[in-house]
Design a protein around this motif. Structure first.
Motif, PDB file in Angstrom:
ATOM      1  N   ASP A 244      73.269  -5.715  71.441  1.00 44.26           N
ATOM      2  CA  ASP A 244      72.219  -6.148  70.687  1.00 44.26           C
ATOM      3  C   ASP A 244      71.128  -5.038  71.086  1.00 44.26           C
ATOM      4  OD1 ASP A 244      73.566  -8.600  70.075  1.00 44.26           O
ATOM      5  OD2 ASP A 244      72.493  -9.533  71.920  1.00 44.26           O
ATOM      6  N   ALA A 245      71.027  -4.323  71.991  1.00 43.83           N
ATOM      7  CA  ALA A 245      69.904  -3.356  71.968  1.00 43.83           C
ATOM      8  C   ALA A 245      70.143  -2.162  70.930  1.00 43.83           C
ATOM      9  CB  ALA A 245      69.973  -2.498  73.563  1.00 43.83           C
ATOM     10  N   TYR A 246      71.192  -1.995  70.526  1.00 44.64           N
ATOM     11  CA  TYR A 246      71.483  -1.038  69.537  1.00 44.64           C
ATOM     12  C   TYR A 246      71.488  -1.577  68.113  1.00 44.64           C
ATOM     13  CZ  TYR A 246      72.755   2.201  73.259  1.00 44.64           C
ATOM     14  OH  TYR A 246      72.705   3.292  74.137  1.00 44.64           O
ATOM     15  N   LEU A 247      71.606  -2.756  67.801  1.00 40.82           N
ATOM     16  CA  LEU A 247      71.983  -3.585  66.600  1.00 40.82           C
ATOM     17  C   LEU A 247      70.943  -3.210  65.596  1.00 40.82           C
ATOM     18  CD1 LEU A 247      73.754  -5.352  64.943  1.00 40.82           C
ATOM     19  CD2 LEU A 247      72.666  -7.584  65.964  1.00 40.82           C
ATOM     20  N   PRO A 248      69.647  -3.437  65.697  1.00 41.13           N
ATOM     21  CA  PRO A 248      68.808  -2.910  64.932  1.00 41.13           C
ATOM     22  C   PRO A 248      69.134  -1.416  63.886  1.00 41.13           C
ATOM     23  CG  PRO A 248      67.376  -3.935  66.455  1.00 41.13           C
ATOM     24  CD  PRO A 248      69.110  -3.749  66.885  1.00 41.13           C
ATOM     25  N   GLN A 301      65.280   2.302  72.974  1.00 41.32           N
ATOM     26  CA  GLN A 301      65.071   3.122  73.972  1.00 41.32           C
ATOM     27  C   GLN A 301      64.382   1.824  75.127  1.00 41.32           C
ATOM     28  OE1 GLN A 301      66.408   5.430  75.415  1.00 41.32           O
ATOM     29  NE2 GLN A 301      65.722   4.999  77.253  1.00 41.32           N
ATOM     30  N   ARG A 302      63.218   1.122  74.595  1.00 42.32           N
ATOM     31  CA  ARG A 302      62.744   0.003  75.446  1.00 42.32           C
ATOM     32  C   ARG A 302      63.532  -1.048  75.948  1.00 42.32           C
ATOM     33  NH1 ARG A 302      58.325   1.145  71.590  1.00 42.32           N
ATOM     34  NH2 ARG A 302      58.753  -0.813  70.627  1.00 42.32           N
ATOM     35  N   LYS A 303      64.412  -1.585  74.988  1.00 41.15           N
ATOM     36  CA  LYS A 303      65.506  -2.481  75.279  1.00 41.15           C
ATOM     37  C   LYS A 303      66.565  -2.065  76.458  1.00 41.15           C
ATOM     38  CE  LYS A 303      65.022  -4.709  70.747  1.00 41.15           C
ATOM     39  NZ  LYS A 303      65.994  -5.052  69.654  1.00 41.15           N
ATOM     40  N   ALA A 306      64.977  -2.061  79.641  1.00 44.23           N
ATOM     41  CA  ALA A 306      64.845  -3.391  80.078  1.00 44.23           C
ATOM     42  C   ALA A 306      66.224  -3.861  80.667  1.00 44.23           C
ATOM     43  CB  ALA A 306      64.184  -4.385  79.144  1.00 44.23           C
ATOM     44  N   LEU A 307      67.301  -3.549  80.123  1.00 43.12           N
ATOM     45  CA  LEU A 307      68.695  -3.744  80.702  1.00 43.12           C
ATOM     46  C   LEU A 307      68.941  -3.250  81.954  1.00 43.12           C
ATOM     47  CD1 LEU A 307      70.838  -3.739  77.386  1.00 43.12           C
ATOM     48  CD2 LEU A 307      70.180  -5.713  78.797  1.00 43.12           C
ATOM     49  N   GLY A 308      68.231  -2.059  82.350  1.00 41.15           N
ATOM     50  CA  GLY A 308      68.358  -1.129  83.659  1.00 41.15           C
ATOM     51  C   GLY A 308      69.656  -0.471  83.402  1.00 41.15           C
TER      52      GLY A 308
END
Length: 308
Positions: A244-248, A301-303, A306-308
């Motif tokens: 999901d972090a990369y999807l956009p 990158q921000r997402k 946040a995932l660590g």
């Protein structure tokens, strides 16, 4: 150089072909690109595909790109796309790249095929042309080729030709096709490896349906590597979170016509290649598109943080 088999798994990144600004092949960037993909965890590479601008290369250039890639790959598997309008060109390029040490070749059906018999007959002649000792990837990409291949037809082709060891699955929607193929194997049909394309947009679901990995070219291959690893471990929520972090950005890269320009821009930005250049005809990114890509990279990158 190891050959691909029906049990091959993992991430085989579809590689771009680096060019200099004057349109010549950038051999130094071939080296840096190969290093980049493997440093990010790729299990293998696939070169001279649609996103590798293969139709824009001469036969001698295709052989030279293969030679340079294989030399840099250090014994890791490299599949070479050899699709061409005529069987003579397919046979000639296949012999050249297999002699150089390729792990197998990939062939997509020509757009003229319409019936099941025509499709089956085409792959019979391909196998006869290249030889049964060459591991073959059948590329099923109807959005580009216009050729619809039903699971039953694929199964008949696989049974008739054991040298077809892998399906590059790029049907869309195509999740049920994966399930149908695996169900047929459970009933006794021989196994084939299934690696999936479409920019990785459906990778999480494809893996859960029974795919063995990815064969596509998103500019962040470490995402595909991580999703495949987490899925194999049964950590499906974690795999989905990473995806999901990369999807956009993946979605943005899938734009018809502009997708390769986006991919090359990001790869150049990450230091994998020196130039964003494509061979003409090409669609470059304008300032507005670049700003959109940069915005998506920053959010990504921000997402991830946040995932660590």
């Amino acid at each position: 150089m190891p050959l691909i088999t029906a049990n091959t798994k993992g991430v085989f990144v579809i590689a771009v072909t680096p060019f200099r600004d004057d349109g010549a092949i950038d051999h130094a960037s071939v080296d840096s690109m190969v290093d980049f993909y493997f440093d990010k965890g790729a299990d293998g590479l696939t070169i001279l595909g649609i996103m590798g601008e293969a139709p824009k290369l001469t036969q001698s250039e295709a052989i030279e790109v293969t030679r340079r890639t294989l030399a840099r790959a250090g014994g890791r598997p490299v599949v070479v796309g050899v699709s061409a309008p005529g069987l003579a060109a397919i046979g000639e390029l296949t012999k050249a790249v297999m002699d150089l040490g390729a792990a197998g070749v990939m062939v997509a059906p020509p757009s003229s095929l319409r019936t099941d018999d025509q499709i089956a007959g085409y792959y019979r002649t391909v196998v006869e042309t290249i030889g049964t000792e060459v591991p073959l990837v059948l590329q099923d990409y109807p959005l580009t080729t216009g050729v619809q291949i039903a699971p039953k037809t694929l199964g008949a082709i696989f049974e008739a030709h054991p040298s077809i060891v892998m399906l590059k699955h790029e049907d869309w929607p195509g999740l049920q096709k994966i399930s149908d193929l695996r169900d047929a194997e459970a009933r006794g049909r021989r196994r084939v490896s299934i690696l999936c394309g479409n920019g990785g947009l459906f990778l999480v679901e494809e893996l859960r349906r029974g795919a063995d990995g990815a064969m596509t070219g998103f500019a962040y291959p470490e995402m595909m590597v991580g999703v495949c690893r987490l899925s194999a471990e049964g950590a499906h929520d974690a795999a989905q979170d990473l995806f999901d972090a990369y999807l956009p950005l993946m979605r943005y890269e899938q734009q018809p016509g502009a997708g390769l320009a986006v991919r090359k821009y990001v790869l150049a930005r990450r230091g994998a290649i020196a130039s964003v250049a494509q061979r003409r005809p090409a669609v470059p990114l304008n300032a507005a598109a670049i700003a959109e890509v940069e915005f998506l990279i920053a959010r990504q990158q921000r997402k991830l943080e946040a995932l660590g």
